[in-house]
Design a protein around this motif. Structure first.
Motif, PDB file in Angstrom:
ATOM      1  N   ASP A  18      53.667  -6.388 -30.482  1.00 45.94           N
ATOM      2  CA  ASP A  18      54.443  -6.204 -31.700  1.00 45.94           C
ATOM      3  C   ASP A  18      55.436  -5.059 -31.592  1.00 45.94           C
ATOM      4  O   ASP A  18      56.631  -5.251 -31.748  1.00 45.94           O
ATOM      5  CB  ASP A  18      53.511  -5.985 -32.895  1.00 45.94           C
ATOM      6  N   THR A  19      54.965  -3.879 -31.315  1.00 48.01           N
ATOM      7  CA  THR A  19      55.823  -2.702 -31.321  1.00 48.01           C
ATOM      8  C   THR A  19      56.838  -2.728 -30.193  1.00 48.01           C
ATOM      9  O   THR A  19      58.030  -2.577 -30.419  1.00 48.01           O
ATOM     10  CB  THR A  19      54.965  -1.429 -31.214  1.00 48.01           C
ATOM     11  N   LYS A  20      56.376  -2.910 -28.973  1.00 52.84           N
ATOM     12  CA  LYS A  20      57.281  -2.871 -27.824  1.00 52.84           C
ATOM     13  C   LYS A  20      58.271  -4.025 -27.847  1.00 52.84           C
ATOM     14  O   LYS A  20      59.436  -3.849 -27.520  1.00 52.84           O
ATOM     15  CB  LYS A  20      56.493  -2.882 -26.507  1.00 52.84           C
ATOM     16  N   LYS A  40      59.511  -5.572 -30.426  1.00 56.36           N
ATOM     17  CA  LYS A  40      60.530  -5.278 -31.437  1.00 56.36           C
ATOM     18  C   LYS A  40      61.520  -4.239 -30.923  1.00 56.36           C
ATOM     19  O   LYS A  40      62.718  -4.363 -31.125  1.00 56.36           O
ATOM     20  CB  LYS A  40      59.878  -4.794 -32.725  1.00 56.36           C
ATOM     21  N   GLU A  41      60.997  -3.202 -30.261  1.00 59.80           N
ATOM     22  CA  GLU A  41      61.876  -2.153 -29.729  1.00 59.80           C
ATOM     23  C   GLU A  41      62.843  -2.715 -28.701  1.00 59.80           C
ATOM     24  O   GLU A  41      64.039  -2.435 -28.745  1.00 59.80           O
ATOM     25  CB  GLU A  41      61.038  -1.045 -29.088  1.00 59.80           C
TER      26      GLU A  41
END
Length: 144
Positions: free
Chosen positions: A32-34, A36-37
């Motif tokens: 999710d986080t990576k 999106k980044e």
């Protein structure tokens, strides 16, 4: 219909290794986080390579879920296109080349004969949903 190797090489070179870096990061980290980044950094380059009909293929894969054969993906993608752009161009009879191309971009994962949406592909759809300049027709009339 096979992809022209020159076209593939141009796309990969134009992306400047960004796609490979994206795949490396996505595999090693929290999806999710990576994802999106990384997507926020490469979205413009990837979106330039994804046509509205290719985005419809991604949406069809997301709706169906799991690994699917090209024939199983083509019908729902064509239904989306026909509903959103009734006078638009029909999909080609075999969308395998389109799916392979989306694999090169990291949006789809290919099996032996079937395909599935990647986490990057799912995040790309969400980002494209907010891109009113490029993909407005793809997301109109989806709720009907």
């Amino acid at each position: 219909m096979a992809l022209d190797p020159t076209v593939v090489a141009t796309i990969v070179n134009t992306a400047g290794g960004v796609i490979q870096k994206l795949l490396d990061i996505a595999v090693r980290s929290s999806p999710d986080t990576k994802t999106k980044e990384v997507l926020s950094k490469v979205y413009e380059k990837v979106a330039d390579a994804v046509s509205p009909n290719s985005l419809r293929v991604l949406i069809a894969l997301q709706d169906i879920g799991g690994f699917q054969l090209p024939e199983q993906i083509a019908e729902p993608a064509q239904k989306l296109a026909s509903r959103q752009e009734p006078n638009g161009k029909l999909f080609e009879s075999d969308i395998t080349y389109r799916l392979r191309y989306l694999c090169l971009l990291g949006l789809v994962r290919g099996g032996i004969a079937d395909y599935a949406l990647t986490q990057f592909g799912a995040e790309f759809i969400e980002h494209a949903r907010r891109d009113k300049h490029r993909y407005s027709m793809v997301f109109t009339k989806l709720s009907t």
